[in-house]
Motif scaffolding. Structure first.
Motif, PDB file in Angstrom:
ATOM      1  N   UNK A 161       0.831  -1.209   0.000  1.00 17.05           N
ATOM      2  CA  UNK A 161       0.000   0.000   0.000  1.00 17.05           C
ATOM      3  C   UNK A 161       0.863   1.255   0.000  1.00 17.05           C
ATOM      4  N   UNK A 162       2.045   1.136   0.562  1.00 15.39           N
ATOM      5  CA  UNK A 162       2.928   2.292   0.728  1.00 15.39           C
ATOM      6  C   UNK A 162       3.202   2.974  -0.617  1.00 15.39           C
ATOM      7  N   UNK A 163       3.037   4.295  -0.631  1.00 19.04           N
ATOM      8  CA  UNK A 163       3.356   5.086  -1.806  1.00 19.04           C
ATOM      9  C   UNK A 163       2.263   5.184  -2.846  1.00 19.04           C
ATOM     10  N   UNK A 164       1.195   4.382  -2.714  1.00 17.34           N
ATOM     11  CA  UNK A 164       0.119   4.444  -3.693  1.00 17.34           C
ATOM     12  C   UNK A 164      -0.665   5.747  -3.544  1.00 17.34           C
ATOM     13  N   UNK A 165      -0.968   6.377  -4.677  1.00 16.77           N
ATOM     14  CA  UNK A 165      -1.775   7.594  -4.680  1.00 16.77           C
ATOM     15  C   UNK A 165      -3.231   7.167  -4.819  1.00 16.77           C
ATOM     16  N   UNK A 166      -3.969   7.267  -3.708  1.00 23.34           N
ATOM     17  CA  UNK A 166      -5.307   6.711  -3.625  1.00 23.34           C
ATOM     18  C   UNK A 166      -6.337   7.822  -3.450  1.00 23.34           C
ATOM     19  N   UNK A 167      -7.368   7.814  -4.281  1.00 21.46           N
ATOM     20  CA  UNK A 167      -8.466   8.765  -4.117  1.00 21.46           C
ATOM     21  C   UNK A 167      -9.343   8.350  -2.952  1.00 21.46           C
ATOM     22  N   UNK A 168      -9.683   9.331  -2.112  1.00 18.11           N
ATOM     23  CA  UNK A 168     -10.587   9.109  -0.994  1.00 18.11           C
ATOM     24  C   UNK A 168     -11.669  10.182  -0.978  1.00 18.11           C
ATOM     25  N   UNK A 169     -12.722   9.908  -0.257  1.00 18.31           N
ATOM     26  CA  UNK A 169     -13.742  10.921  -0.025  1.00 18.31           C
ATOM     27  C   UNK A 169     -13.157  12.016   0.880  1.00 18.31           C
ATOM     28  N   UNK A 170     -13.766  13.202   0.888  1.00 12.00           N
ATOM     29  CA  UNK A 170     -13.234  14.293   1.708  1.00 12.00           C
ATOM     30  C   UNK A 170     -13.606  14.133   3.175  1.00 12.00           C
ATOM     31  N   UNK A 171     -12.990  13.153   3.819  1.00 11.00           N
ATOM     32  CA  UNK A 171     -13.258  12.818   5.214  1.00 11.00           C
ATOM     33  C   UNK A 171     -11.920  12.714   5.922  1.00 11.00           C
ATOM     34  N   UNK A 172     -11.733  13.503   6.959  1.00  9.77           N
ATOM     35  CA  UNK A 172     -10.422  13.579   7.600  1.00  9.77           C
ATOM     36  C   UNK A 172      -9.984  12.248   8.200  1.00  9.77           C
TER      37      UNK A 172
END
Length: 330
Positions: A161-172
């Motif tokens: 998982x390290x270094x992967x650019x992952x899209x997330x919802x805008x949730x802190x």
């Protein structure tokens, strides 16, 4: 965002012209695909409310981002440009941060636990927080357990998982969870996600199996794992001023029709989720099952995130959550 709101409002006004003869008009906006369980449930809400009202209430449902993305729908409901929306709860956390209390990593072991919390005192307390921001909660649908996909490599260890650019919802809390796992999380509205994946602007995303399927992400993602790191909800919310302006009889009809729709959605969502992974594999995605060792490592690595989230929320709400989860043996 502010520049877009007049456009949303103008569109909503234009849409109302077609229903000018209706005594009451409800415009319902969502960003989910038309075939998603939540969109099908809103079609049921439309039919049920028009039946209950004898046609005195006209409902127009706009799925699939027809009235803008999720963040735009939240703002449009807040200002009253549209009456009602269904949206991933994470999109409301920047307006009502306390909603993060039901979005902690590895918080729920089953959908039954999740709904016991939002249908009980914790959900009622969150509804009160929404009301203070000008929104009336109409219930919680299932978005479901979220799972990781990416185009770089199969996920067998935390190092993958390290270094992967992952899209997330805008949730802190969601963002902090993936930072703890060594990823590079990026908050992004869902309307931008497909093209970002297609153009390799980001490496991956995380969503329930059913969403990954109906959104077509199998076309632009290769690897998938059953990480199940969050259980997510869909909030159904109305503009409070509009809802309070309805007479008691019509308020009751709206709530009855929505209760029917929410119950239908939860049942259908469970069915879609069960079938989702097999469908995605059939479309060519490579499934790597999360091992017990990796599951334990994920929980350990993110254990501090829940504590940090609770520390910045209303302590009375946190105490209530802890009491309710204890009753469920969580």
């Amino acid at each position: 965002m502010k520049a877009l709101l007049p456009l949303i409002a103008s569109s909503a006004i234009a849409l109302s012209v077609a229903a000018a003869d209706a005594k009451d008009l409800i415009r319902v906006a969502g960003n989910f695909a038309a075939e998603h369980a939540s969109s099908l449930a809103m079609a049921k809400f439309e039919a049920e409310l028009e039946r209950l009202s004898g046609g005195e209430i006209d409902v127009n449902v706009f799925p699939a981002q027809q009235l803008g993305g999720a963040a735009e729908n939240v703002q449009a409901v807040k200002i009253g440009a549209i009456e009602l929306m269904w949206v991933g709860t994470a999109y409301l956390t920047r307006t009502v941060p306390e909603l993060e209390v039901v979005g902690l990593p590895f918080q729920f072991q089953s959908r039954e636990q999740a709904f016991a919390i939002v249908d009980g005192p914790v959900g009622a307390a969150l509804d009160a927080k929404l009301a203070k921001e000008g929104m009336t909660s109409m219930g919680y649908m299932e978005l479901g357990f979220r799972h990781l996909t990416n185009n770089v490599r199969p996920i067998r260890t935390i190092d993958d998982i390290a270094g992967l650019k992952i899209r997330l919802q805008p949730n802190e809390t969601h963002l902090a969870t993936f930072r703890a796992l060594g990823a590079n999380p990026v908050a992004m509205d869902v309307k931008e996600l497909y093209s970002a994946l297609e153009q390799n602007v980001i490496d991956g995303q995380e969503n329930p199996f059913a969403i990954i399927n109906v959104a077509g992400y199998a076309e632009v993602q290769k690897n998938i794992s059953n990480t199940g790191h969050f259980f997510d909800f869909i909030s159904v919310a109305a503009n409070k001023k509009w809802f309070d302006g309805l007479d008691a009889g019509k308020q009751a009809m709206v709530r009855e029709a929505m209760a029917t729709a929410v119950a239908y959605q939860r049942e259908l969502a469970a069915e879609q989720d069960a079938a989702g992974l097999a469908t995605l594999v059939g479309k060519g995605m490579v499934f790597t099952e999360v091992s017990p060792e990796l599951a334990a490592a994920l929980r350990e690595k993110t254990a501090g995130v829940a504590a940090e989230t609770k520390a910045r929320l209303d302590p009375d709400l946190v105490t209530l959550l802890d009491a309710e989860t204890a009753k469920l043996g969580m």
